[in-house]
Design a protein around this motif. Structure first.
Motif, PDB file in Angstrom:
ATOM      1  N   THR A 279       0.829  -1.200   0.000  1.00 52.88           N
ATOM      2  CA  THR A 279       0.000   0.000   0.000  1.00 52.88           C
ATOM      3  C   THR A 279       0.864   1.250   0.000  1.00 52.88           C
ATOM      4  O   THR A 279       2.039   1.207   0.358  1.00 52.88           O
ATOM      5  CB  THR A 279      -0.930   0.045   1.236  1.00 52.88           C
ATOM      6  OG1 THR A 279      -0.128   0.002   2.423  1.00 52.88           O
ATOM      7  CG2 THR A 279      -1.901  -1.126   1.237  1.00 52.88           C
ATOM      8  N   LEU A 281       0.516   5.436   1.221  1.00 56.07           N
ATOM      9  CA  LEU A 281      -0.239   6.516   1.857  1.00 56.07           C
ATOM     10  C   LEU A 281       0.284   7.843   1.325  1.00 56.07           C
ATOM     11  O   LEU A 281       1.479   8.118   1.392  1.00 56.07           O
ATOM     12  CB  LEU A 281      -0.067   6.470   3.377  1.00 56.07           C
ATOM     13  CG  LEU A 281      -0.710   7.626   4.154  1.00 56.07           C
ATOM     14  CD1 LEU A 281      -2.235   7.544   4.085  1.00 56.07           C
ATOM     15  CD2 LEU A 281      -0.241   7.637   5.608  1.00 56.07           C
ATOM     16  N   ALA A 283      -0.901  12.222   1.008  1.00 57.42           N
ATOM     17  CA  ALA A 283      -1.808  13.221   1.575  1.00 57.42           C
ATOM     18  C   ALA A 283      -1.422  14.600   1.079  1.00 57.42           C
ATOM     19  O   ALA A 283      -0.275  14.854   0.699  1.00 57.42           O
ATOM     20  CB  ALA A 283      -1.768  13.178   3.104  1.00 57.42           C
ATOM     21  N   ASN A 295      -6.176  15.982   3.206  1.00 56.16           N
ATOM     22  CA  ASN A 295      -6.791  14.938   2.390  1.00 56.16           C
ATOM     23  C   ASN A 295      -5.838  13.752   2.360  1.00 56.16           C
ATOM     24  O   ASN A 295      -4.721  13.869   1.841  1.00 56.16           O
ATOM     25  CB  ASN A 295      -7.044  15.427   0.963  1.00 56.16           C
ATOM     26  CG  ASN A 295      -8.072  16.540   0.907  1.00 56.16           C
ATOM     27  OD1 ASN A 295      -9.204  16.353   1.329  1.00 56.16           O
ATOM     28  ND2 ASN A 295      -7.675  17.701   0.398  1.00 56.16           N
ATOM     29  N   ARG A 297      -5.126   9.464   1.633  1.00 60.52           N
ATOM     30  CA  ARG A 297      -5.577   8.355   0.792  1.00 60.52           C
ATOM     31  C   ARG A 297      -4.631   7.172   0.950  1.00 60.52           C
ATOM     32  O   ARG A 297      -3.409   7.335   0.962  1.00 60.52           O
ATOM     33  CB  ARG A 297      -5.607   8.795  -0.680  1.00 60.52           C
ATOM     34  CG  ARG A 297      -5.980   7.698  -1.658  1.00 60.52           C
ATOM     35  CD  ARG A 297      -5.985   8.232  -3.078  1.00 60.52           C
ATOM     36  NE  ARG A 297      -4.684   8.767  -3.459  1.00 60.52           N
ATOM     37  CZ  ARG A 297      -4.423   9.345  -4.624  1.00 60.52           C
ATOM     38  NH1 ARG A 297      -5.385   9.514  -5.510  1.00 60.52           N
ATOM     39  NH2 ARG A 297      -3.210   9.795  -4.893  1.00 60.52           N
ATOM     40  N   SER A 299      -3.776   3.582  -0.887  1.00 59.32           N
ATOM     41  CA  SER A 299      -3.989   2.886  -2.153  1.00 59.32           C
ATOM     42  C   SER A 299      -3.356   1.511  -2.138  1.00 59.32           C
ATOM     43  O   SER A 299      -2.289   1.308  -1.549  1.00 59.32           O
ATOM     44  CB  SER A 299      -3.396   3.704  -3.312  1.00 59.32           C
ATOM     45  OG  SER A 299      -3.953   5.003  -3.353  1.00 59.32           O
ATOM     46  N   TYR A 305      -6.291   0.447  -6.787  1.00 59.55           N
ATOM     47  CA  TYR A 305      -7.523   1.008  -6.242  1.00 59.55           C
ATOM     48  C   TYR A 305      -7.253   1.730  -4.925  1.00 59.55           C
ATOM     49  O   TYR A 305      -6.332   1.398  -4.185  1.00 59.55           O
ATOM     50  CB  TYR A 305      -8.564  -0.084  -6.008  1.00 59.55           C
ATOM     51  CG  TYR A 305      -9.063  -0.753  -7.272  1.00 59.55           C
ATOM     52  CD1 TYR A 305      -9.000  -0.105  -8.507  1.00 59.55           C
ATOM     53  CD2 TYR A 305      -9.610  -2.031  -7.229  1.00 59.55           C
ATOM     54  CE1 TYR A 305      -9.452  -0.718  -9.661  1.00 59.55           C
ATOM     55  CE2 TYR A 305     -10.066  -2.658  -8.375  1.00 59.55           C
ATOM     56  CZ  TYR A 305      -9.985  -1.995  -9.595  1.00 59.55           C
ATOM     57  OH  TYR A 305     -10.428  -2.599 -10.734  1.00 59.55           O
ATOM     58  N   THR A 306      -8.142   2.687  -4.634  1.00 60.82           N
ATOM     59  CA  THR A 306      -8.089   3.376  -3.351  1.00 60.82           C
ATOM     60  C   THR A 306      -8.806   2.539  -2.306  1.00 60.82           C
ATOM     61  O   THR A 306      -9.985   2.205  -2.471  1.00 60.82           O
ATOM     62  CB  THR A 306      -8.750   4.762  -3.455  1.00 60.82           C
ATOM     63  OG1 THR A 306      -8.018   5.556  -4.397  1.00 60.82           O
ATOM     64  CG2 THR A 306      -8.766   5.469  -2.100  1.00 60.82           C
ATOM     65  N   TRP A 308      -9.152   3.530   0.963  1.00 62.61           N
ATOM     66  CA  TRP A 308      -9.978   4.536   1.625  1.00 62.61           C
ATOM     67  C   TRP A 308      -9.378   5.906   1.399  1.00 62.61           C
ATOM     68  O   TRP A 308      -8.186   6.035   1.138  1.00 62.61           O
ATOM     69  CB  TRP A 308     -10.171   4.259   3.124  1.00 62.61           C
ATOM     70  CG  TRP A 308      -8.917   4.293   3.963  1.00 62.61           C
ATOM     71  CD1 TRP A 308      -8.217   3.223   4.384  1.00 62.61           C
ATOM     72  CD2 TRP A 308      -8.225   5.444   4.465  1.00 62.61           C
ATOM     73  NE1 TRP A 308      -7.126   3.623   5.118  1.00 62.61           N
ATOM     74  CE2 TRP A 308      -7.112   4.975   5.195  1.00 62.61           C
ATOM     75  CE3 TRP A 308      -8.442   6.813   4.395  1.00 62.61           C
ATOM     76  CZ2 TRP A 308      -6.223   5.825   5.824  1.00 62.61           C
ATOM     77  CZ3 TRP A 308      -7.548   7.669   5.018  1.00 62.61           C
ATOM     78  CH2 TRP A 308      -6.452   7.169   5.726  1.00 62.61           C
ATOM     79  N   SER A 309     -10.206   6.900   1.507  1.00 61.80           N
ATOM     80  CA  SER A 309      -9.734   8.285   1.458  1.00 61.80           C
ATOM     81  C   SER A 309     -10.670   9.117   2.323  1.00 61.80           C
ATOM     82  O   SER A 309     -11.849   8.782   2.489  1.00 61.80           O
ATOM     83  CB  SER A 309      -9.723   8.817   0.018  1.00 61.80           C
ATOM     84  OG  SER A 309     -11.038   8.859  -0.501  1.00 61.80           O
ATOM     85  N   LYS A 310     -10.129  10.176   2.872  1.00 64.82           N
ATOM     86  CA  LYS A 310     -10.935  11.000   3.764  1.00 64.82           C
ATOM     87  C   LYS A 310     -10.356  12.403   3.822  1.00 64.82           C
ATOM     88  O   LYS A 310      -9.144  12.595   3.728  1.00 64.82           O
ATOM     89  CB  LYS A 310     -10.978  10.387   5.170  1.00 64.82           C
ATOM     90  CG  LYS A 310     -11.953  11.079   6.111  1.00 64.82           C
ATOM     91  CD  LYS A 310     -12.098  10.316   7.423  1.00 64.82           C
ATOM     92  CE  LYS A 310     -13.079  11.004   8.357  1.00 64.82           C
ATOM     93  NZ  LYS A 310     -13.232  10.259   9.641  1.00 64.82           N
ATOM     94  N   THR A 311     -11.235  13.365   3.978  1.00 63.58           N
ATOM     95  CA  THR A 311     -10.844  14.758   4.153  1.00 63.58           C
ATOM     96  C   THR A 311     -11.091  15.160   5.596  1.00 63.58           C
ATOM     97  O   THR A 311     -12.172  14.911   6.146  1.00 63.58           O
ATOM     98  CB  THR A 311     -11.643  15.675   3.215  1.00 63.58           C
ATOM     99  OG1 THR A 311     -11.359  15.321   1.857  1.00 63.58           O
ATOM    100  CG2 THR A 311     -11.276  17.136   3.445  1.00 63.58           C
TER     101      THR A 311
END
Length: 736
Positions: A279, A281, A283, A295, A297, A299, A305-306, A308-311
């Motif tokens: 993976t 990470l 941001a 932000n 993420r 991957s 594919y992602t 998860w992602s979050k703001t």
């Protein structure tokens, strides 16, 4: 899970199992052997219970992942690691198992013989760590490091530095640090298998095998309008990297600078292949006034594919909670939920609760890294002091001051910087004696004095923090080199480079070690790789130019010096360029360059010595050489009180003393420098000059031969004005 009863007890007293000398108490969450509690992670314990509840039955890998982890984006590697830990605790041989049998590609089954239901088992007590988990076991260390580590673990072994004028303060530092309870090394430390290849094989470019629960933390991108805020985004990424590196069971790729990241692939799949991680990470960070937006993420490098992602939108004061949330989400995705882990991450990611102190600390870290480029240690120290003004108990900032002063001492040989470093380390120990960064600073403090065994003990403690391993290994390499154990030095340099393959600082340290061991071509190659990684580093270009001078390649040396001066005219490059002009016989130009270097920083005794030599070599200025020789001698003597094993400094002081008319002292210093047996080229070079005034032709020529054998170029020897005059006077040629 499959239905079915177990042979263990499930009476009203709770669920218990016993086999051979092993007892498992499920409600108490304990496992003991012969009544002695055994450390076991919660997930590994859950896997064991699942197997015990269905003895003899094959439990599939997916089935176990669902049962224990809920299959939340976890990879099969987490189960493999849990089984490995169980085998270790149960003393079960994977080749001839007694308890856990592997059905390759399918799953696992428990094959031990459970005892029938009996009296309730007495609960075993487990000594807990600070975050509530079981105490991790100690790890075996190489035999060559055991004596040093024993010094670190035994309260009475870290001795004071010895000299009368340092004893009181150093005893106080020792007492403060030894107030901490006995230390241990986390079980996450893995044995590194290094291929039988040369250290200089370019391993940084090879493809790495992918690890299942693994991640690369990319430098965070600053999206704010102020480019001066880059330090904040970069600092958050480094803090995140170090926090995740401390999570047991998670493999974290080497930290990556923004400059290196800019040259790497942007495709997630390609990054995973190159870095050997599952993976990535990344941001972006936007800071505007008191507002902060991050932000983030995660991957998957196999699919791209992602996951998860979050703001995160918060006031700047929420930065600690945001960092903790991101780190916790990464751990949950790769390893599942781990009790107490979020609290541990929060503690790691919030070294202070004062945002102003944290901000100044991040700026200080950036400036400390830049100090290798611009030599501005004072700026870094000022920022760390600013952090302490906001939070007087901020131990990391205090350790930053200690390390900054030590770097200044090593770079400029400034004895006063060492005193300030020692005082700062003492304060850091009192603030947080168990902090790994404090142990690292203490190791560097002891190494600066040539107390290599004590330094190794502190580095071994710092190594217990996975985030500090590369720095600890680099320190160990230098300490072993100082002890003359070059094979061990090579081994730890290899380990440091394995962790940080694209770190110019590691390469330059390796290059200096090669130079000190008379491997000049290899040293030049290491520094060339370092400047390729950090082309804007004036100090690296200056050092490369100095190596070219020693190799007799003056055209390349001139290019390197001019390149360095074009970036920033530091005292180091000006003095190195002055040395080249001196060798070319332009003594006036050399003296001018040395004076310019001293205007930038007058704390290095060697530059005062160079100025004295340039003046002495020019008949028109020879009478003006005494004052700089006096300055050089006085400062060198102060430096040698701290680091008495510096052979080159001893030889240089002998040269200064003989020019000041103290022949007896000069002879003593010649003998002391040669008895150490290190830096043979530089020692021979200085002592050959000293012997032109107090020795015979044989004395001079013997030391000229040592200088050649130690890597000093023929052109440097042939053009030296004092050796030339001596041979002209005696009618002898300098022969090879």
């Amino acid at each position: 899970m499959k239905p079915g009863g177990a042979a263990g007890s499930t009476s009203s007293g709770g669920e218990h199992y016993r086999f051979d000398r092993i007892e498992v108490d499920v409600p108490a969450h304990t496992l003991s052997r012969d009544g002695q509690a055994q450390a076991l992670e919660p997930k590994a314990f859950a896997v064991l219970i699942a197997l015990l509840r269905h003895p003899g039955e094959l439990l599939g890998r997916d089935e176990l992942l669902d049962e224990v982890w809920g299959h939340r984006h976890v990879t099969p590697g987490v189960l493999t690691r849990a089984i490995a830990q169980l085998r270790s605790v149960l003393e079960d041989d994977v080749q001839q198992p007694r308890y856990i049998q592997t059905q390759h590609a399918l799953g696992y089954r428990f094959i031990g013989e459970l005892e029938p239901e009996g009296p309730a088992i007495v609960k075993a007590s487990i000594e807990a760590t600070d975050d509530g988990g079981p105490m991790p076991p100690a790890i075996a260390v190489p035999a060559d490091a055991r004596s040093a580590i024993a010094q670190a673990t035994a309260p009475a072994t870290v001795a004071p530095l010895g000299e009368h004028d340092h004893a009181v303060a150093d005893q106080e530092l020792h007492r403060a640090h030894e107030h901490v309870h006995r230390w241990w090394v986390p079980a996450a430390v893995l044995v590194l298998v290094i291929a039988v290849v040369s250290l200089w094989d370019g391993r940084s470019s090879r493809s790495n095998p992918r690890a299942d629960a693994s991640i690369a933390v990319m430098p965070f991108e600053n999206l704010g309008g102020n480019r001066d805020d880059d330090y904040f985004a970069e600092g958050l990424a480094l803090e995140m990297h170090d926090a995740l590196a401390g999570v047991q069971g998670l493999t974290v790729a080497a930290e990556m600078s923004p400059a290196v990241a800019a040259t790497r692939e942007t495709d997630v799949k390609a990054l995973g292949e190159r870095l050997g991680v599952a993976t990535v990470l990344d941001a972006s960070v936007r800071r505007e006034g008191t507002k902060l937006r991050i932000n983030a993420r995660l991957s998957d490098t196999t699919t791209g594919y992602t996951l998860w992602s979050k703001t995160y939108d918060h006031e700047i004061s929420g930065v600690f909670a945001t960092q903790t949330e991101i780190a916790d989400e990464v751990v949950r995705s790769l390893l599942g939920a781990i009790p107490g882990r979020k609290e541990a991450l929060a503690k790691r990611l919030a070294p202070t609760r004062n945002v102003a102190a944290f901000d100044a600390y991040l700026m200080g870290l950036q400036q400390l890294r830049l100090s290798a480029v611009d030599g501005d240690f004072e700026h870094a120290i000022g920022l760390f002091k600013q952090a302490l003004a906001a939070d007087s108990g901020f131990a990391l900032a205090q350790a930053g001051i200690c390390r900054s002063e030590l770097f200044r001492f090593e770079s400029l040989r400034d004895a006063n910087a060492y005193q300030r470093a020692r005082d700062a380390c003492l304060r850091a120990v009192k603030m947080d004696p168990g902090l790994g960064e404090v142990d690292l600073a203490l190791g560097e403090l002891q190494q600066a004095r040539g107390k290599f065994d004590q330094a190794l003990g502190y580095y071994a403690k710092a190594e217990a923090d996975p985030a500090l391993k590369p720095s600890a290994y680099l320190g160990m390499a230098k300490a072993y080199a100082g002890k003359g154990q070059q094979d061990n030095a090579r081994k730890y340099f290899e380990l440091a480079r394995e962790f940080r393959p694209d770190d110019a600082s590691v390469l330059s340290a390796i290059g200096y070690w090669q130079y000190s061991n008379n491997h000049l071509p290899e040293a030049i190659e290491s520094y060339r790789k370092a400047v390729d990684l950090r082309p804007g580093d004036a100090e690296l270009w200056s050092s490369l130019g100095g190596l070219y001078v020693n190799a007799g390649n003056n055209p390349e040396a001139t290019k390197a010096f001019e390149h360095s001066i074009g970036i920033r005219p530091t005292d180091a490059v000006l003095s190195n360029y002055g040395a080249l002009k001196y060798q070319e016989g332009d003594y006036a130009a050399a003296a001018t360059l040395f004076r310019r270097a001293l205007e930038i920083d007058a704390g290095d005794f060697q530059i005062w010595g160079y100025l004295a030599e340039a003046l002495l070599a020019d008949p028109a200025d020879a009478g003006r050489s005494r004052e700089p020789f006096l300055r050089a001698a006085s400062m060198a003597e102060q430096y040698l009180k701290i680091k008495p094993d510096d052979a080159r400094a001893l030889a240089a002081l002998g040269w200064y003393r003989v020019n000041l008319g103290d022949a007896g002292k000069a002879r003593e210093l010649v003998a002391r420098s040669e008895a150490l047996g290190t830096e043979r080229g530089e020692v021979g070079w200085y002592n050959a000059q000293t012997m032109t005034l107090i020795g015979s032709k044989e004395d001079v020529m013997k030391r000229e031969a040592w200088a050649r054998e130690g890597g000093i170029s023929e052109s440097m020897i042939r053009t030296n004005p004092f050796l030339k005059r001596f041979h002209a006077r005696t009618g002898e040629k300098s022969v090879r």
